[in-house]
Scaffold this active site. Structure first.
Site, PDB file in Angstrom:
ATOM      1  N   GLY A  14       0.816  -1.214   0.000  1.00  0.00           N
ATOM      2  CA  GLY A  14       0.000   0.000   0.000  1.00  0.00           C
ATOM      3  C   GLY A  14       0.852   1.268   0.000  1.00  0.00           C
ATOM      4  NE  ARG A  41      -7.179  -7.249  -1.743  1.00  0.00           N
ATOM      5  CZ  ARG A  41      -7.879  -7.290  -0.607  1.00  0.00           C
ATOM      6  NH1 ARG A  41      -8.959  -8.036  -0.534  1.00  0.00           N
ATOM      7  NH2 ARG A  41      -7.518  -6.588   0.444  1.00  0.00           N
ATOM      8  CB  CYS A 132      -1.940  11.990   8.008  1.00  0.00           C
ATOM      9  SG  CYS A 132      -3.585  11.684   7.344  1.00  0.00           S
ATOM     10  NE  ARG A 238      -9.280  12.476   1.023  1.00  0.00           N
ATOM     11  CZ  ARG A 238      -8.587  11.851   1.974  1.00  0.00           C
ATOM     12  NH1 ARG A 238      -7.348  12.231   2.275  1.00  0.00           N
ATOM     13  NH2 ARG A 238      -9.112  10.859   2.658  1.00  0.00           N
ATOM     14  CG  HIS A 245      -2.761  15.800   4.742  1.00  0.00           C
ATOM     15  ND1 HIS A 245      -3.027  15.261   3.512  1.00  0.00           N
ATOM     16  CD2 HIS A 245      -3.232  14.914   5.669  1.00  0.00           C
ATOM     17  CE1 HIS A 245      -3.633  14.084   3.677  1.00  0.00           C
ATOM     18  NE2 HIS A 245      -3.759  13.849   4.976  1.00  0.00           N
ATOM     19  CG  ASN A 316      -0.507  12.753   2.954  1.00  0.00           C
ATOM     20  OD1 ASN A 316       0.170  13.350   2.120  1.00  0.00           O
ATOM     21  ND2 ASN A 316      -1.328  11.792   2.625  1.00  0.00           N
TER      22      ASN A 316
HETATM   23  P1  A2P Z   1      -3.462  -6.190  -0.793  1.00  0.00           P
HETATM   24  O1  A2P Z   1      -2.758  -5.608  -1.954  1.00  0.00           O
HETATM   25  O2  A2P Z   1      -3.213  -7.657  -0.617  1.00  0.00           O
HETATM   26  O3  A2P Z   1      -4.916  -5.809  -0.729  1.00  0.00           O
HETATM   27  P2  A2P Z   1      -3.634   1.235   0.563  1.00  0.00           P
HETATM   28  O4  A2P Z   1      -3.803   1.860   1.920  1.00  0.00           O
HETATM   29  O5  A2P Z   1      -2.678   1.955  -0.305  1.00  0.00           O
HETATM   30  O6  A2P Z   1      -4.964   0.982  -0.085  1.00  0.00           O
HETATM   31  O7  A2P Z   1      -2.988  -0.237   0.826  1.00  0.00           O
HETATM   32  C1  A2P Z   1      -3.558  -1.173   1.693  1.00  0.00           C
HETATM   33  C2  A2P Z   1      -2.541  -2.258   2.020  1.00  0.00           C
HETATM   34  O8  A2P Z   1      -3.118  -3.113   3.011  1.00  0.00           O
HETATM   35  C3  A2P Z   1      -2.195  -3.171   0.861  1.00  0.00           C
HETATM   36  O9  A2P Z   1      -0.869  -3.635   1.002  1.00  0.00           O
HETATM   37  C4  A2P Z   1      -3.187  -4.313   1.043  1.00  0.00           C
HETATM   38  O10 A2P Z   1      -2.750  -5.537   0.497  1.00  0.00           O
HETATM   39  C5  A2P Z   1      -3.170  -4.455   2.546  1.00  0.00           C
HETATM   40  N1  A2P Z   1      -4.394  -5.078   3.054  1.00  0.00           N
HETATM   41  C6  A2P Z   1      -5.671  -4.704   2.876  1.00  0.00           C
HETATM   42  N2  A2P Z   1      -6.505  -5.518   3.547  1.00  0.00           N
HETATM   43  C7  A2P Z   1      -5.741  -6.443   4.177  1.00  0.00           C
HETATM   44  C8  A2P Z   1      -6.010  -7.553   5.029  1.00  0.00           C
HETATM   45  N3  A2P Z   1      -7.234  -7.874   5.396  1.00  0.00           N
HETATM   46  N4  A2P Z   1      -4.964  -8.269   5.469  1.00  0.00           N
HETATM   47  C9  A2P Z   1      -3.687  -7.947   5.144  1.00  0.00           C
HETATM   48  N5  A2P Z   1      -3.373  -6.903   4.337  1.00  0.00           N
HETATM   49  C10 A2P Z   1      -4.388  -6.166   3.856  1.00  0.00           C
END
Ligand code: A2P
Length: 340
Positions: A14, A41, A132, A238, A245, A316
């Site tokens: 993320g 995912r 943030c 936003r 920010h 942020n």
């Molecule tokens: P994934 O790519 O497998 O969904 P952002 O804040 O930029 O949207 O990123 C969210 C991050 O949190 C990504 O790395 C996402 O991985 C991970 N993530 C989202 N939901 C879960 C979960 N239930 N368990 C572990 N990681 C998660």
């Protein structure tokens, strides 16, 4: 023989997760082994750490007992489900979501402001990383609160889309090109079109007419500054900016002040850069990729004898999230793991 800590980043693919990896490298945090953790995912995908690919692990299959520190940045639900289990397995969790921020037993920390509580903490433990918008406001308010007592704050935020994650950044980029090409825009992440627009609605609406994002600034600022009496009146907005920010802060102090003395207090504050000229200011683009909080447009409020105005800008994703989390880890009394 290998030294350093074994570190997990939950949400490693993320926006904040990627910044955490970059900041651990930049600050030379002693990482022995990095464990990027995601949902199913992204499990199996690689992230790059110190130029080397490291494969992401599905959180369902990850054993937190093999790390000393776990940074959680994968949303509130994920933290609620796994963070306390990770602590029970022996990992110290630095949680970037709002899952634990309002629990009196869990410290909520901006290291420059209230980081002293970290130094003697009994580990493993959970430490909450603030929102943030709250982080940068507290860095700017703390020196003024210490010197004069902050009585009341009116704040309007101008928040970047990266705060809403990767999908939100993609949506702004796509909508911008769609509108430039005269096409119909598609909206999935934001409540309405984000490109060429501003949206005074971040997070969920509360019964009192404020949004949860606004209430986070109220609850968290009181906790971090250790003063329940500070009155805070926020509006969180936003704006179509990718990183950084901005906040227009209007505050009233308990004690009277001289503007020159305020300048001296702010100049001495850790993690804060005061614009050298009274008319100067920073923009989100200037603050991007930096760790400081930039204060400018510092001026007396012409409508109130103890009133002060300032324009506060920060990255942020860095100081508002990842840098603050790594600074927390740096101050904790982490024990070196056994040599391997
Ligand atoms: P994934 O790519 O497998 O969904 P952002 O804040 O930029 O949207 O990123 C969210 C991050 O949190 C990504 O790395 C996402 O991985 C991970 N993530 C989202 N939901 C879960 C979960 N239930 N368990 C572990 N990681 C998660």
């Amino acid at each position: 023989m290998s030294q350093g800590f074994d570190v997990a980043i939950v949400g490693a693919t993320g926006a904040v997760g990627q910044a955490l990896i970059q900041i651990l490298e930049e600050r030379q945090f002693p990482v022995r082994r990095l464990h990027p953790v995601t949902s199913s995912r992204s499990a199996g995908e690689d992230v790059i750490f110190h130029g080397m690919p490291v494969t992401c692990i599905d959180i369902e299959e990850f054993n937190f007992s093999c790390v000393q520190v776990a940074f959680f940045s994968a949303g509130e639900e994920c933290s609620e489900k796994y963070a306390k289990k990770a602590v029970a397995s022996g990992a110290t969790v630095i949680d970037n979501t709002s899952a634990f921020r309002y629990d009196d037993a869990i410290p909520l920390v901006v290291p420059e402001v209230n980081g002293e509580c970290l130094v003697k903490m009994k580990l493993p433990a959970l430490v909450a990383n603030p929102n943030c918008s709250t982080v940068q406001m507290c860095v700017a308010l703390a020196p003024i609160h210490k010197a004069y007592g902050v009585k009341r704050v009116n704040v309007c935020t101008y928040q970047a889309v990266s705060g809403a994650g990767r999908k939100a950044m993609d949506e702004l980029a796509t909508q911008t090109s769609q509108l430039m090409a005269g096409q119909t825009v598609e909206t999935n992440v934001f409540p309405t079109t984000m490109a060429f627009n501003v949206i005074p609605h971040i997070d969920t609406m509360q019964d009192n007419g404020y949004t949860r994002e606004e209430m986070k600034m109220v609850w968290e600022t009181k906790k971090i500054l250790g003063d329940e009496s500070i009155q805070i009146n926020p509006t969180a907005v936003r704006v179509p900016v990718f990183y950084g920010h901005s906040e227009a802060i209007h505050l009233e102090t308990e004690k009277p002040f001289e503007l020159d003395d305020v300048v001296e207090h702010l100049k001495k504050a850790e993690g804060l850069v005061l614009a050298s000229d009274i008319n100067a200011f920073a923009t989100p683009m200037m603050a991007t990729e930096h760790d400081d909080v930039y204060v400018g447009r510092l001026r007396r409020d012409i409508s109130h004898p103890n009133g002060l105005n300032m324009w506060v800008v920060s990255d942020n994703i860095r100081k508002g999230a990842a840098t603050n989390a790594v600074q927390i880890a740096e101050r904790l009394p982490l024990a070196q793991p056994p040599e391997i």
